[in-house]
Scaffold this motif. Structure first.
Motif, mmCIF file in Angstrom:
data_model
loop_
_atom_site.group_PDB
_atom_site.id
_atom_site.type_symbol
_atom_site.label_atom_id
_atom_site.label_comp_id
_atom_site.label_asym_id
_atom_site.label_seq_id
_atom_site.Cartn_x
_atom_site.Cartn_y
_atom_site.Cartn_z
ATOM 1 N N THR A 1 0.813 -1.216 0.000
ATOM 2 C CA THR A 1 0.000 0.000 0.000
ATOM 3 C C THR A 1 0.851 1.272 0.000
ATOM 4 O O THR A 1 0.605 2.172 -0.802
ATOM 5 C CB THR A 1 -0.971 -0.013 1.194
ATOM 6 O OG1 THR A 1 -1.762 -1.190 1.111
ATOM 7 C CG2 THR A 1 -1.865 1.201 1.173
ATOM 8 N N PRO A 2 1.844 1.392 0.880
ATOM 9 C CA PRO A 2 2.665 2.610 0.830
ATOM 10 C C PRO A 2 3.397 2.785 -0.503
ATOM 11 O O PRO A 2 3.550 3.906 -0.983
ATOM 12 C CB PRO A 2 3.666 2.427 1.971
ATOM 13 C CG PRO A 2 3.061 1.432 2.875
ATOM 14 C CD PRO A 2 2.200 0.563 2.028
ATOM 15 N N VAL A 3 3.817 1.687 -1.094
ATOM 16 C CA VAL A 3 4.519 1.776 -2.376
ATOM 17 C C VAL A 3 3.571 2.274 -3.466
ATOM 18 O O VAL A 3 3.916 3.150 -4.256
ATOM 19 C CB VAL A 3 5.146 0.408 -2.752
ATOM 20 C CG1 VAL A 3 5.629 0.402 -4.187
ATOM 21 C CG2 VAL A 3 6.287 0.085 -1.810
ATOM 22 N N ILE A 4 2.351 1.730 -3.499
ATOM 23 C CA ILE A 4 1.381 2.144 -4.512
ATOM 24 C C ILE A 4 1.067 3.632 -4.388
ATOM 25 O O ILE A 4 1.109 4.381 -5.369
ATOM 26 C CB ILE A 4 0.092 1.301 -4.413
ATOM 27 C CG1 ILE A 4 0.363 -0.127 -4.866
ATOM 28 C CG2 ILE A 4 -1.025 1.916 -5.239
ATOM 29 C CD1 ILE A 4 -0.779 -1.095 -4.598
ATOM 30 N N PHE A 5 0.748 4.081 -3.178
ATOM 31 C CA PHE A 5 0.391 5.481 -2.998
ATOM 32 C C PHE A 5 1.590 6.411 -3.174
ATOM 33 O O PHE A 5 1.450 7.528 -3.656
ATOM 34 C CB PHE A 5 -0.270 5.696 -1.635
ATOM 35 C CG PHE A 5 -1.695 5.225 -1.609
ATOM 36 C CD1 PHE A 5 -2.690 5.951 -2.245
ATOM 37 C CD2 PHE A 5 -2.044 4.062 -0.961
ATOM 38 C CE1 PHE A 5 -4.002 5.526 -2.239
ATOM 39 C CE2 PHE A 5 -3.357 3.625 -0.944
ATOM 40 C CZ PHE A 5 -4.337 4.354 -1.585
ATOM 41 N N GLY A 6 2.777 5.945 -2.802
ATOM 42 C CA GLY A 6 3.972 6.764 -3.010
ATOM 43 C C GLY A 6 4.285 6.959 -4.482
ATOM 44 O O GLY A 6 4.604 8.061 -4.930
ATOM 45 N N ILE A 7 4.161 5.895 -5.246
ATOM 46 C CA ILE A 7 4.419 5.982 -6.689
ATOM 47 C C ILE A 7 3.360 6.843 -7.369
ATOM 48 O O ILE A 7 3.678 7.665 -8.234
ATOM 49 C CB ILE A 7 4.496 4.571 -7.308
ATOM 50 C CG1 ILE A 7 5.780 3.881 -6.833
ATOM 51 C CG2 ILE A 7 4.450 4.625 -8.826
ATOM 52 C CD1 ILE A 7 5.882 2.421 -7.213
ATOM 53 N N ALA A 8 2.090 6.690 -6.975
ATOM 54 C CA ALA A 8 1.018 7.505 -7.556
ATOM 55 C C ALA A 8 1.245 8.992 -7.266
ATOM 56 O O ALA A 8 1.051 9.845 -8.143
ATOM 57 C CB ALA A 8 -0.334 7.058 -7.023
ATOM 58 N N ALA A 9 1.667 9.300 -6.053
ATOM 59 C CA ALA A 9 1.939 10.700 -5.702
ATOM 60 C C ALA A 9 3.118 11.247 -6.497
ATOM 61 O O ALA A 9 3.100 12.404 -6.945
ATOM 62 C CB ALA A 9 2.218 10.815 -4.209
ATOM 63 N N PHE A 10 4.142 10.434 -6.686
ATOM 64 C CA PHE A 10 5.306 10.874 -7.459
ATOM 65 C C PHE A 10 4.934 11.149 -8.910
ATOM 66 O O PHE A 10 5.351 12.159 -9.490
ATOM 67 C CB PHE A 10 6.415 9.820 -7.377
ATOM 68 C CG PHE A 10 7.637 10.192 -8.141
ATOM 69 C CD1 PHE A 10 8.509 11.153 -7.659
ATOM 70 C CD2 PHE A 10 7.921 9.596 -9.355
ATOM 71 C CE1 PHE A 10 9.640 11.511 -8.368
ATOM 72 C CE2 PHE A 10 9.043 9.944 -10.076
ATOM 73 C CZ PHE A 10 9.912 10.905 -9.578
ATOM 74 N N ILE A 11 4.118 10.273 -9.497
ATOM 75 C CA ILE A 11 3.679 10.474 -10.880
ATOM 76 C C ILE A 11 2.837 11.746 -11.004
ATOM 77 O O ILE A 11 3.028 12.545 -11.917
ATOM 78 C CB ILE A 11 2.914 9.235 -11.388
ATOM 79 C CG1 ILE A 11 3.881 8.062 -11.561
ATOM 80 C CG2 ILE A 11 2.192 9.530 -12.694
ATOM 81 C CD1 ILE A 11 3.189 6.736 -11.814
ATOM 82 N N ALA A 12 1.921 11.949 -10.064
ATOM 83 C CA ALA A 12 1.079 13.150 -10.097
ATOM 84 C C ALA A 12 1.906 14.420 -9.942
ATOM 85 O O ALA A 12 1.668 15.421 -10.627
ATOM 86 C CB ALA A 12 0.021 13.075 -9.004
ATOM 87 N N ALA A 13 2.887 14.397 -9.056
ATOM 88 C CA ALA A 13 3.743 15.567 -8.865
ATOM 89 C C ALA A 13 4.569 15.846 -10.116
ATOM 90 O O ALA A 13 4.760 17.000 -10.505
ATOM 91 C CB ALA A 13 4.656 15.361 -7.664
ATOM 92 N N THR A 14 5.050 14.810 -10.765
ATOM 93 C CA THR A 14 5.829 14.982 -11.988
ATOM 94 C C THR A 14 4.976 15.574 -13.101
ATOM 95 O O THR A 14 5.419 16.476 -13.823
ATOM 96 C CB THR A 14 6.428 13.633 -12.432
ATOM 97 O OG1 THR A 14 7.196 13.095 -11.353
ATOM 98 C CG2 THR A 14 7.299 13.798 -13.647
ATOM 99 N N ILE A 15 3.756 15.103 -13.241
ATOM 100 C CA ILE A 15 2.858 15.640 -14.260
ATOM 101 C C ILE A 15 2.512 17.100 -13.965
ATOM 102 O O ILE A 15 2.469 17.926 -14.874
ATOM 103 C CB ILE A 15 1.583 14.781 -14.364
ATOM 104 C CG1 ILE A 15 1.924 13.419 -14.974
ATOM 105 C CG2 ILE A 15 0.506 15.477 -15.186
ATOM 106 C CD1 ILE A 15 0.786 12.432 -14.932
ATOM 107 N N SER A 16 2.320 17.423 -12.698
ATOM 108 C CA SER A 16 1.973 18.811 -12.371
ATOM 109 C C SER A 16 3.118 19.781 -12.657
ATOM 110 O O SER A 16 2.892 20.981 -12.812
ATOM 111 C CB SER A 16 1.530 18.935 -10.913
ATOM 112 O OG SER A 16 2.624 18.757 -10.045
#
Length: 158
Positions: free
Chosen positions: A77-92
């Motif tokens: 769970t932490p890995v999934i949410f951490g990766i999703a947050a990193f992708i969203a931050a990169t796109i922003s």
């Protein structure tokens, strides 16, 4: 010291990604409610903010499922949410800068603004995409960008 899952390294990495995810969540609210209205044209701004808010609520819907996964595989769970947050931050980070620029008032202006932004600032910086445009087209794009982003009101927008 061994924890629940038995692998200290993976749980430490998971804890680090949890913190990155929490920072990303805090930053996402700033993007949604501060930068979001500046990116959308006036005619669709309220609908777009509603959609952004709805997308943020999807995380609340997924939470019970992630808690069940946490019980079975503690680091997943932490890995999934951490990766999703990193992708969203990169796109922003690819969002155009709106400081000191006139807001778009219709979808045509917004489409032109984003086309010129992504073609001149984002796609040309990607190493695997080579710019095949001529210098004349680049000059035309710059002139169009100046018209759209100038702080003075255009007669068409009034």
């Amino acid at each position: 010291m061994q924890l629940r899952g038995g692998n200290v390294v993976l749980e430490t990495v998971g804890s680090i990604l949890v913190m990155i995810g929490r920072f990303g969540i805090s930053g996402s609210f700033a993007c949604i409610y501060i930068q979001g209205p500046q990116l959308f044209p006036t005619s669709g701004r309220t609908t777009a903010i509603g959609l952004c808010s709805m997308a943020a609520r999807i995380g609340a819907i997924i939470t019970p499922f992630s808690l069940q996964a946490q019980m079975d595989i503690p680091w997943l769970t932490p890995v999934i949410f951490g990766i999703a947050a990193f992708i969203a931050a990169t796109i922003s980070l690819t969002f155009p800068k709106t400081s000191g620029k006139q807001l778009t008032s219709n979808f045509t202006q917004a489409e032109q603004f984003f086309k010129s932004h992504f073609h001149t600032n984002v796609f040309t910086k990607l190493p695997f995409l080579k710019s095949k445009r001529s210098s004349k087209k680049s000059e035309e794009t710059e002139i169009m960008m100046k018209k759209i982003t100038s702080p003075h009101k255009n007669k068409e927008c009034v």
